[in-house]
Design a protein around this motif. Structure first.
Motif, PDB file in Angstrom:
ATOM      1  N   ARG A  91       1.279  -1.609  -0.412  1.00  0.00           N
ATOM      2  CA  ARG A  91       0.009  -0.213   0.180  1.00  0.00           C
ATOM      3  C   ARG A  91       0.635   1.563  -0.291  1.00  0.00           C
ATOM      4  O   ARG A  91       0.357   2.282  -0.468  1.00  0.00           O
ATOM      5  CB  ARG A  91      -0.583  -0.466   1.490  1.00  0.00           C
ATOM      6  CG  ARG A  91      -2.232   1.358   1.332  1.00  0.00           C
ATOM      7  CD  ARG A  91      -2.820   1.479   2.926  1.00  0.00           C
ATOM      8  NE  ARG A  91      -2.116   1.402   3.778  1.00  0.00           N
ATOM      9  CZ  ARG A  91      -2.366   1.878   5.236  1.00  0.00           C
ATOM     10  NH1 ARG A  91      -3.770   1.527   4.973  1.00  0.00           N
ATOM     11  NH2 ARG A  91      -1.675   1.791   6.208  1.00  0.00           N
ATOM     12  N   GLN A  92       2.276   1.204   1.116  1.00  0.00           N
ATOM     13  CA  GLN A  92       2.884   2.239   0.725  1.00  0.00           C
ATOM     14  C   GLN A  92       3.397   2.677  -0.574  1.00  0.00           C
ATOM     15  O   GLN A  92       3.207   4.041  -1.572  1.00  0.00           O
ATOM     16  CB  GLN A  92       3.929   2.093   1.631  1.00  0.00           C
ATOM     17  CG  GLN A  92       4.883   3.417   1.936  1.00  0.00           C
ATOM     18  CD  GLN A  92       4.267   4.553   2.301  1.00  0.00           C
ATOM     19  OE1 GLN A  92       3.250   4.473   3.598  1.00  0.00           O
ATOM     20  NE2 GLN A  92       4.838   5.984   2.313  1.00  0.00           N
ATOM     21  N   GLN A  93       3.868   1.223  -1.376  1.00  0.00           N
ATOM     22  CA  GLN A  93       4.460   1.269  -2.407  1.00  0.00           C
ATOM     23  C   GLN A  93       3.761   2.281  -3.643  1.00  0.00           C
ATOM     24  O   GLN A  93       3.554   3.104  -4.353  1.00  0.00           O
ATOM     25  CB  GLN A  93       4.802   0.859  -2.937  1.00  0.00           C
ATOM     26  CG  GLN A  93       5.217   0.709  -4.630  1.00  0.00           C
ATOM     27  CD  GLN A  93       6.372  -1.046  -4.607  1.00  0.00           C
ATOM     28  OE1 GLN A  93       5.819  -2.501  -4.333  1.00  0.00           O
ATOM     29  NE2 GLN A  93       6.576  -1.130  -5.394  1.00  0.00           N
ATOM     30  N   ALA A  95       0.703   4.270  -2.842  1.00  0.00           N
ATOM     31  CA  ALA A  95       0.902   5.492  -2.295  1.00  0.00           C
ATOM     32  C   ALA A  95       1.443   6.203  -2.987  1.00  0.00           C
ATOM     33  O   ALA A  95       1.536   7.254  -4.023  1.00  0.00           O
ATOM     34  CB  ALA A  95       0.791   5.933  -1.095  1.00  0.00           C
ATOM     35  N   GLU A  96       2.628   5.979  -2.800  1.00  0.00           N
ATOM     36  CA  GLU A  96       3.978   7.069  -3.790  1.00  0.00           C
ATOM     37  C   GLU A  96       3.477   6.702  -4.994  1.00  0.00           C
ATOM     38  O   GLU A  96       4.403   7.793  -5.553  1.00  0.00           O
ATOM     39  CB  GLU A  96       5.472   6.472  -3.370  1.00  0.00           C
ATOM     40  CG  GLU A  96       5.299   6.110  -1.444  1.00  0.00           C
ATOM     41  CD  GLU A  96       5.618   7.658  -0.939  1.00  0.00           C
ATOM     42  OE1 GLU A  96       5.823   8.303  -1.667  1.00  0.00           O
ATOM     43  OE2 GLU A  96       5.371   8.022   0.266  1.00  0.00           O
ATOM     44  N   GLN A  97       3.688   5.970  -5.878  1.00  0.00           N
ATOM     45  CA  GLN A  97       3.490   6.261  -6.767  1.00  0.00           C
ATOM     46  C   GLN A  97       2.121   6.979  -7.500  1.00  0.00           C
ATOM     47  O   GLN A  97       2.375   7.888  -8.365  1.00  0.00           O
ATOM     48  CB  GLN A  97       3.053   4.582  -7.253  1.00  0.00           C
ATOM     49  CG  GLN A  97       4.455   3.992  -7.638  1.00  0.00           C
ATOM     50  CD  GLN A  97       3.849   1.629  -8.015  1.00  0.00           C
ATOM     51  OE1 GLN A  97       2.757   1.625  -8.089  1.00  0.00           O
ATOM     52  NE2 GLN A  97       4.955   1.143  -8.271  1.00  0.00           N
ATOM     53  N   ARG A  99       1.830   9.534  -6.246  1.00  0.00           N
ATOM     54  CA  ARG A  99       1.881  11.170  -6.360  1.00  0.00           C
ATOM     55  C   ARG A  99       3.374  11.600  -6.777  1.00  0.00           C
ATOM     56  O   ARG A  99       3.194  12.703  -7.449  1.00  0.00           O
ATOM     57  CB  ARG A  99       2.652  11.227  -4.253  1.00  0.00           C
ATOM     58  CG  ARG A  99       1.782  11.280  -3.558  1.00  0.00           C
ATOM     59  CD  ARG A  99       2.644  11.812  -1.882  1.00  0.00           C
ATOM     60  NE  ARG A  99       3.247  10.454  -1.183  1.00  0.00           N
ATOM     61  CZ  ARG A  99       2.361   9.598  -0.220  1.00  0.00           C
ATOM     62  NH1 ARG A  99       1.216  10.112  -0.250  1.00  0.00           N
ATOM     63  NH2 ARG A  99       3.538   9.105   0.433  1.00  0.00           N
ATOM     64  N   VAL A 100       3.884  10.365  -7.564  1.00  0.00           N
ATOM     65  CA  VAL A 100       5.085  10.621  -8.382  1.00  0.00           C
ATOM     66  C   VAL A 100       4.235  11.217  -9.187  1.00  0.00           C
ATOM     67  O   VAL A 100       4.213  11.932 -10.166  1.00  0.00           O
ATOM     68  CB  VAL A 100       5.697   9.475  -8.322  1.00  0.00           C
ATOM     69  CG1 VAL A 100       6.243   9.950  -9.994  1.00  0.00           C
ATOM     70  CG2 VAL A 100       6.562   9.154  -6.958  1.00  0.00           C
ATOM     71  N   ARG A 199      -3.306   4.963  -8.776  1.00  0.00           N
ATOM     72  CA  ARG A 199      -4.858   5.426  -7.986  1.00  0.00           C
ATOM     73  C   ARG A 199      -5.888   4.164  -7.925  1.00  0.00           C
ATOM     74  O   ARG A 199      -5.902   3.104  -6.638  1.00  0.00           O
ATOM     75  CB  ARG A 199      -5.828   5.994  -8.006  1.00  0.00           C
ATOM     76  CG  ARG A 199      -5.320   7.506  -7.697  1.00  0.00           C
ATOM     77  CD  ARG A 199      -5.972   8.702  -8.273  1.00  0.00           C
ATOM     78  NE  ARG A 199      -6.306  10.121  -8.346  1.00  0.00           N
ATOM     79  CZ  ARG A 199      -6.242  11.174  -8.756  1.00  0.00           C
ATOM     80  NH1 ARG A 199      -6.923  11.156  -9.741  1.00  0.00           N
ATOM     81  NH2 ARG A 199      -6.358  12.637  -8.114  1.00  0.00           N
ATOM     82  N   LEU A 202      -3.507   1.460  -5.601  1.00  0.00           N
ATOM     83  CA  LEU A 202      -3.035   1.958  -4.595  1.00  0.00           C
ATOM     84  C   LEU A 202      -4.751   0.587  -4.093  1.00  0.00           C
ATOM     85  O   LEU A 202      -4.730   0.671  -2.683  1.00  0.00           O
ATOM     86  CB  LEU A 202      -3.200   3.555  -4.716  1.00  0.00           C
ATOM     87  CG  LEU A 202      -3.566   4.019  -3.282  1.00  0.00           C
ATOM     88  CD1 LEU A 202      -2.771   3.568  -2.219  1.00  0.00           C
ATOM     89  CD2 LEU A 202      -3.994   5.317  -2.593  1.00  0.00           C
TER      90      LEU A 202
END
Length: 333
Positions: A91-93, A95-97, A99-100, A199, A202
């Motif tokens: 999930r953290q990975q 979420a970062e994708q 944002r990028v 998204r 995510l």
């Protein structure tokens, strides 16, 4: 979650013995005179539960078990939690994708940074100065050529230099104009699609993580908890077996002379040892197929042993008064 209709294998009314034991209780039936007549006879039966097996679609170590056998729980009550380190990292990975991808789209919409535009302006100033020098030199060489001071080749070279420097000025001016523009529509649309894909990834990661912590989707009795803390639970393996009130039913058998007087929706009274008062129930199923009480002897003399299965359900408020496997006696209201 899937509902299954069964009793524990160790229960005295388990599958192999249930029919023989129950039907053996049926034979002291009151003598009934006709198919359509009302009667006050009582029929022997037992309580059965349609259990709901609560599981996670993913495997993991059992980190938390919030309920115990025999506990009544409400809808939304936390039941158990499986270890979820891998799901949290995914999930953290994701979420970062997201944002990028969103940052890249924002960058496309703003064009180049002011510092980059300033560099292009400085280059333009240099090119403009060079173009002015080459243009002036071309004018002088043209005058010299008119009086025979230089050759045709030298004039052509001077003209080419002036044209090249002027073209460089136009190129840098266009670069500055482009630098101020946002990304092209097609590029922005492609980047927007990348954001939606990120998204979706995510959302999938959050869904997987949520399935590691399971809550009750309906109220009911915690009938069994097969696993203990620290044990590895395979994917889809039930961690909690629940019995919702609406899944409690009474099964009993009546003779062929009585079955015609019973119908779905008809009220009956359920009597059990230790019950302070009869429990009201309604018939929900009348079997269309007959069964024989043991011993099975196919002769005209054994027609009185022909029985039909009937099922009735109490109200959800009265269901907790009954327990799966409990012998009961059923009579018409």
């Amino acid at each position: 979650m899937h509902a299954r209709n069964f009793l524990p294998d160790t229960h005295p009314f388990a599958a192999a013995q249930r029919t023989r034991l129950v039907l053996a209780l049926l034979l002291p039936l009151a003598t009934l005179s006709g198919c359509g007549q009302n009667t006050s006879a009582a029929w022997q039966g037992y309580v059965e539960g349609e259990f709901v097996s609560v599981a996670s679609p993913f495997a993991g170590r059992l980190d938390s078990l919030s309920v115990q056998r025999g506990q009544q729980v409400g809808k939304g009550t936390a039941l158990f939690v499986l270890e979820s380190d891998d799901e949290r990292a995914a999930r953290q990975q994701a979420a970062e994708q997201v944002r990028v991808a969103e940052a890249q789209l924002a960058d496309m919409k703003t064009g180049k940074r002011p510092v980059e535009v300033d560099v292009s302006r400085a280059q333009l100033s240099q090119a403009q100065a060079a173009a002015q020098r080459s243009a002036a030199q071309f004018r002088r060489d043209r005058q010299q050529y008119d009086i025979g001071g230089i050759s045709q080749a030298q004039l052509d070279e001077s003209r080419a230099t002036a044209d090249s420097d002027a073209a460089r000025v136009r190129e840098l001016q266009r670069d500055i104009d482009v630098a101020r523009l946002p990304g092209r529509d097609a590029q922005q649309a492609a980047q927007a699609a990348q954001i939606e894909a990120a998204r979706a990834a995510l959302a999938q990661a959050e869904w997987k993580l949520s399935r590691k912590a399971v809550a009750a989707t309906q109220a009911g009795l915690v009938y069994d908890t097969p696993y203990r803390l620290g044990e590895w639970v395979p994917a889809g393996s039930p961690v909690v077996r629940m019995l919702p009130p609406g899944n409690v039913k009474v099964r009993f058998y009546v003779s062929e002379t009585v079955v015609g007087s019973l119908r779905n929706g008809q009220s009956v009274q359920v009597h059990c040892d230790g019950c302070p008062a009869p429990v009201a129930a309604k018939i929900t199923y009348v079997s269309n197929e007959a069964e024989y009480t043991p011993p099975v002897i196919y002769s005209n003399e054994t027609r009185r042993k022909l029985v039909f299965l009937i099922e009735a359900r109490p109200t959800e408020a009265d269901a907790p008064k009954l327990r799966p496997g409990q012998p009961v006696e059923v009579s018409q209201s």
